[in-house]
Design a protein around this motif. Structure first.
Motif, PDB file in Angstrom:
ATOM      1  N   TYR A  23      -8.096   0.493  12.238  1.00 26.67           N
ATOM      2  CA  TYR A  23      -6.669   0.536  12.522  1.00 26.67           C
ATOM      3  C   TYR A  23      -6.331   1.865  13.178  1.00 26.67           C
ATOM      4  CZ  TYR A  23      -5.567  -3.617   9.736  1.00 26.67           C
ATOM      5  OH  TYR A  23      -5.482  -4.899   9.261  1.00 26.67           O
TER       6      TYR A  23
ATOM      7  N   TYR B 142       0.847  -1.178   0.000  1.00 32.13           N
ATOM      8  CA  TYR B 142       0.000   0.000   0.000  1.00 32.13           C
ATOM      9  C   TYR B 142       0.892   1.241   0.000  1.00 32.13           C
ATOM     10  CZ  TYR B 142      -3.889  -2.983   1.577  1.00 32.13           C
ATOM     11  OH  TYR B 142      -4.864  -3.949   1.682  1.00 32.13           O
TER      12      TYR B 142
ATOM     13  N   PHE C 247      -9.450   1.741   2.367  1.00 32.76           N
ATOM     14  CA  PHE C 247      -9.364   2.570   3.567  1.00 32.76           C
ATOM     15  C   PHE C 247     -10.136   3.873   3.397  1.00 32.76           C
ATOM     16  CE2 PHE C 247      -6.179   0.708   6.402  1.00 32.76           C
ATOM     17  CZ  PHE C 247      -5.652  -0.279   5.594  1.00 32.76           C
ATOM     18  N   GLY C 248     -10.635   4.372   4.524  1.00 32.12           N
ATOM     19  CA  GLY C 248     -11.140   5.729   4.568  1.00 32.12           C
ATOM     20  C   GLY C 248      -9.983   6.705   4.733  1.00 32.12           C
ATOM     21  N   SER C 249     -10.316   7.980   4.795  1.00 33.21           N
ATOM     22  CA  SER C 249      -9.287   9.017   4.864  1.00 33.21           C
ATOM     23  C   SER C 249      -8.794   9.276   6.278  1.00 33.21           C
ATOM     24  CB  SER C 249      -9.798  10.322   4.245  1.00 33.21           C
ATOM     25  OG  SER C 249     -10.993  10.710   4.889  1.00 33.21           O
TER      26      SER C 249
ATOM     27  N   GLY D  73      -2.652  13.003   4.410  1.00 33.91           N
ATOM     28  CA  GLY D  73      -4.078  13.261   4.547  1.00 33.91           C
ATOM     29  C   GLY D  73      -4.981  12.224   3.929  1.00 33.91           C
ATOM     30  N   MET D  74      -4.414  11.103   3.526  1.00 31.02           N
ATOM     31  CA  MET D  74      -5.226  10.073   2.880  1.00 31.02           C
ATOM     32  C   MET D  74      -5.029   8.736   3.563  1.00 31.02           C
ATOM     33  SD  MET D  74      -4.644  10.982  -1.126  1.00 31.02           S
ATOM     34  CE  MET D  74      -5.872   9.800  -1.661  1.00 31.02           C
ATOM     35  N   GLY D  75      -5.977   7.855   3.306  1.00 27.35           N
ATOM     36  CA  GLY D  75      -5.820   6.492   3.763  1.00 27.35           C
ATOM     37  C   GLY D  75      -4.883   5.732   2.847  1.00 27.35           C
ATOM     38  N   LEU D  76      -4.667   4.472   3.153  1.00 24.68           N
ATOM     39  CA  LEU D  76      -3.780   3.648   2.354  1.00 24.68           C
ATOM     40  C   LEU D  76      -4.485   3.200   1.071  1.00 24.68           C
ATOM     41  CD1 LEU D  76      -2.677   3.488   5.329  1.00 24.68           C
ATOM     42  CD2 LEU D  76      -1.778   1.250   4.708  1.00 24.68           C
TER      43      LEU D  76
ATOM     44  N   GLU E  43      -7.218 -10.661   8.956  1.00 23.29           N
ATOM     45  CA  GLU E  43      -6.516  -9.515   9.518  1.00 23.29           C
ATOM     46  C   GLU E  43      -5.173  -9.352   8.845  1.00 23.29           C
ATOM     47  OE1 GLU E  43      -5.613  -9.822  13.664  1.00 23.29           O
ATOM     48  OE2 GLU E  43      -4.018  -8.336  13.505  1.00 23.29           O
ATOM     49  N   GLN E  44      -4.839  -8.109   8.505  1.00 27.57           N
ATOM     50  CA  GLN E  44      -3.577  -7.838   7.841  1.00 27.57           C
ATOM     51  C   GLN E  44      -2.580  -7.291   8.846  1.00 27.57           C
ATOM     52  OE1 GLN E  44      -3.348  -6.561   3.918  1.00 27.57           O
ATOM     53  NE2 GLN E  44      -5.410  -7.171   3.357  1.00 27.57           N
TER      54      GLN E  44
ATOM     55  N   GLN F  31      -3.159   4.549  13.848  1.00 28.37           N
ATOM     56  CA  GLN F  31      -1.826   4.930  13.379  1.00 28.37           C
ATOM     57  C   GLN F  31      -1.304   6.063  14.268  1.00 28.37           C
ATOM     58  OE1 GLN F  31      -1.282   6.782   9.428  1.00 28.37           O
ATOM     59  NE2 GLN F  31       0.459   5.399   9.119  1.00 28.37           N
TER      60      GLN F  31
ATOM     61  N   PHE G 186     -12.782  -3.198   9.365  1.00 32.56           N
ATOM     62  CA  PHE G 186     -11.635  -3.138  10.265  1.00 32.56           C
ATOM     63  C   PHE G 186     -11.440  -1.700  10.739  1.00 32.56           C
ATOM     64  CE2 PHE G 186      -9.583  -7.226   9.070  1.00 32.56           C
ATOM     65  CZ  PHE G 186     -10.279  -7.515   7.922  1.00 32.56           C
TER      66      PHE G 186
ATOM     67  N   GLY H  22       3.857   6.155  13.153  1.00 31.47           N
ATOM     68  CA  GLY H  22       3.588   5.725  11.785  1.00 31.47           C
ATOM     69  C   GLY H  22       3.127   4.302  11.562  1.00 31.47           C
ATOM     70  N   GLU H  23       3.278   3.427  12.554  1.00 35.89           N
ATOM     71  CA  GLU H  23       2.883   2.041  12.285  1.00 35.89           C
ATOM     72  C   GLU H  23       1.370   1.901  12.292  1.00 35.89           C
ATOM     73  OE1 GLU H  23       4.221   3.148  15.065  1.00 35.89           O
ATOM     74  OE2 GLU H  23       3.756   1.900  16.821  1.00 35.89           O
ATOM     75  N   MET H  24       0.884   0.856  11.641  1.00 33.13           N
ATOM     76  CA  MET H  24      -0.544   0.558  11.570  1.00 33.13           C
ATOM     77  C   MET H  24      -0.847  -0.548  12.579  1.00 33.13           C
ATOM     78  SD  MET H  24      -1.892   2.492   9.235  1.00 33.13           S
ATOM     79  CE  MET H  24      -3.407   1.707   8.715  1.00 33.13           C
TER      80      MET H  24
ATOM     81  N   PHE I 281      -3.739  -2.907  14.280  1.00 30.02           N
ATOM     82  CA  PHE I 281      -5.087  -3.456  14.159  1.00 30.02           C
ATOM     83  C   PHE I 281      -5.820  -3.334  15.498  1.00 30.02           C
ATOM     84  CE2 PHE I 281      -8.511  -6.157  13.104  1.00 30.02           C
ATOM     85  CZ  PHE I 281      -8.677  -7.070  14.132  1.00 30.02           C
TER      86      PHE I 281
ATOM     87  N   PRO J 287       6.528  -1.706   9.263  1.00 30.15           N
ATOM     88  CA  PRO J 287       6.690  -0.371   9.848  1.00 30.15           C
ATOM     89  C   PRO J 287       6.655   0.749   8.819  1.00 30.15           C
ATOM     90  CG  PRO J 287       8.798  -1.486   9.745  1.00 30.15           C
ATOM     91  CD  PRO J 287       7.780  -2.482   9.307  1.00 30.15           C
TER      92      PRO J 287
ATOM     93  N   PHE K  49      -8.167   4.743  11.216  1.00 27.44           N
ATOM     94  CA  PHE K  49      -8.661   4.425   9.879  1.00 27.44           C
ATOM     95  C   PHE K  49      -9.684   3.300   9.941  1.00 27.44           C
ATOM     96  CE2 PHE K  49      -6.014   6.989   7.228  1.00 27.44           C
ATOM     97  CZ  PHE K  49      -4.803   7.116   7.887  1.00 27.44           C
TER      98      PHE K  49
ATOM     99  N   PHE L 260       0.805  -5.290   9.305  1.00 23.96           N
ATOM    100  CA  PHE L 260       1.548  -4.292   8.543  1.00 23.96           C
ATOM    101  C   PHE L 260       2.994  -4.204   9.004  1.00 23.96           C
ATOM    102  CE2 PHE L 260      -1.415  -2.072   5.807  1.00 23.96           C
ATOM    103  CZ  PHE L 260      -2.636  -2.490   6.293  1.00 23.96           C
TER     104      PHE L 260
ATOM    105  N   LEU M  73      -7.815  -4.370   1.246  1.00 25.34           N
ATOM    106  CA  LEU M  73      -8.517  -3.430   2.115  1.00 25.34           C
ATOM    107  C   LEU M  73      -8.676  -2.096   1.395  1.00 25.34           C
ATOM    108  CD1 LEU M  73      -6.852  -4.033   5.602  1.00 25.34           C
ATOM    109  CD2 LEU M  73      -9.025  -4.931   4.742  1.00 25.34           C
TER     110      LEU M  73
ATOM    111  N   PHE N 172       3.691   0.838   2.746  1.00 21.32           N
ATOM    112  CA  PHE N 172       3.481  -0.207   3.734  1.00 21.32           C
ATOM    113  C   PHE N 172       3.319  -1.547   3.041  1.00 21.32           C
ATOM    114  CE2 PHE N 172       3.013   2.013   7.697  1.00 21.32           C
ATOM    115  CZ  PHE N 172       2.564   3.272   7.362  1.00 21.32           C
TER     116      PHE N 172
END
Lengths: 115, 117
Positions: B37, A35, B107-109, A40-43, A103-104, B39, B35, B43-45, B47, A108, B91, A106, B105, A90
């Motif tokens: 998440y 990803y 994702f939203g913003s 300002g945005m999602g992945l 479940e994913q 952050q 889901f 910076g890490e995501m 769950f 770092p 997210f 991720f 997946l 990512f």
């Protein structure tokens, strides 16, 4: 278990250069994906793989190549870097433990700047 | 149309209070998963919680619960007893389908949550 690892953590490229972002997982997950996250945005999904030797495109694949020769590794190649590819990248992996959550997990992230 | 919509770019909550982060989704697939998440600034995501479209009960994980209203296509995250460490971007994401390849997946913003002391 190290989980999902990504190298490098940071990278600066000049326009037109190529490079490979590395991703590895030690959880024997069959599914892996890449990803990108812009400010300002999602992945957004670039490419994914459902197993060794099988890859497919996601939402934003242009300018990127992937291959999956082993279960563990899923490198992302930038063919000719452009400033529009400045982003955080990512890598993620997943499996289905009997349920269907998928479940994913991720990594770092790699912060890439293209000048 | 956007598949995942998070209408709150930023939210503030007082420490120890509960907060609800909104998420609406759009899909015609009867099988899907939702889901959340977290952050943090590092910076890490991370769950937090998962809700399947056929799950009869709302998902809960510790202080996190998912208010799933299928008819309204909403999947709001509720954080109870907020802590300073909850300050982060959150997210909402959706997976459509159940086949092995249907794990992408969307994702939203995101919603930036700030917990005030």
């Amino acid at each position: 278990n190290a989980g999902v690892t990504q190298t490098p953590k940071f990278q600066v490229l000049k326009t037109g250069q190529s490079m490979t972002l590395q991703c590895a997982q030690d959880m024997n997950h069959e599914y892996m994906s890449w990803y990108r996250q812009d400010p300002g945005m999602g992945l957004r999904l670039i490419h994914y793989s459902v197993g060794a030797g099988i890859t497919d495109q996601g939402e934003v694949p242009n300018g990127y190549n992937v291959s999956r020769s082993t279960t563990e590794d899923f490198p992302l190649r930038l063919l000719s870097a452009a400033p529009s590819q400045t982003s955080v990248y990512f890598c993620a992996s997943s499996y289905s433990p009997g349920g269907n959550s998928y479940e994913q997990y991720f990594g770092p992230g790699t912060r890439l700047t293209v000048t | 149309a956007q598949k995942i919509t998070q209408t709150q770019p930023g939210m503030f909550v007082q420490e120890k209070e509960a907060v609800t982060l909104d998420c609406t989704y759009d899909t015609s697939d009867p099988s899907y998963g939702l889901f959340w998440y977290k952050q943090p600034s590092s910076g890490e995501m991370i769950f937090l919680i998962y809700q399947g479209s056929y799950d009869q009960q709302n998902a809960t994980e510790g202080r996190y619960s998912l208010n799933f209203q299928k008819a309204r296509k909403s999947a709001n995250l509720v954080i109870s007893a907020s802590q300073l460490g909850d300050s982060a971007m959150y997210f909402c994401a959706m997976r459509e389908g159940v086949s092995g390849s249907a794990r992408q997946l969307t994702f939203g913003s995101g919603t930036q949550l700030t917990v005030l002391p």
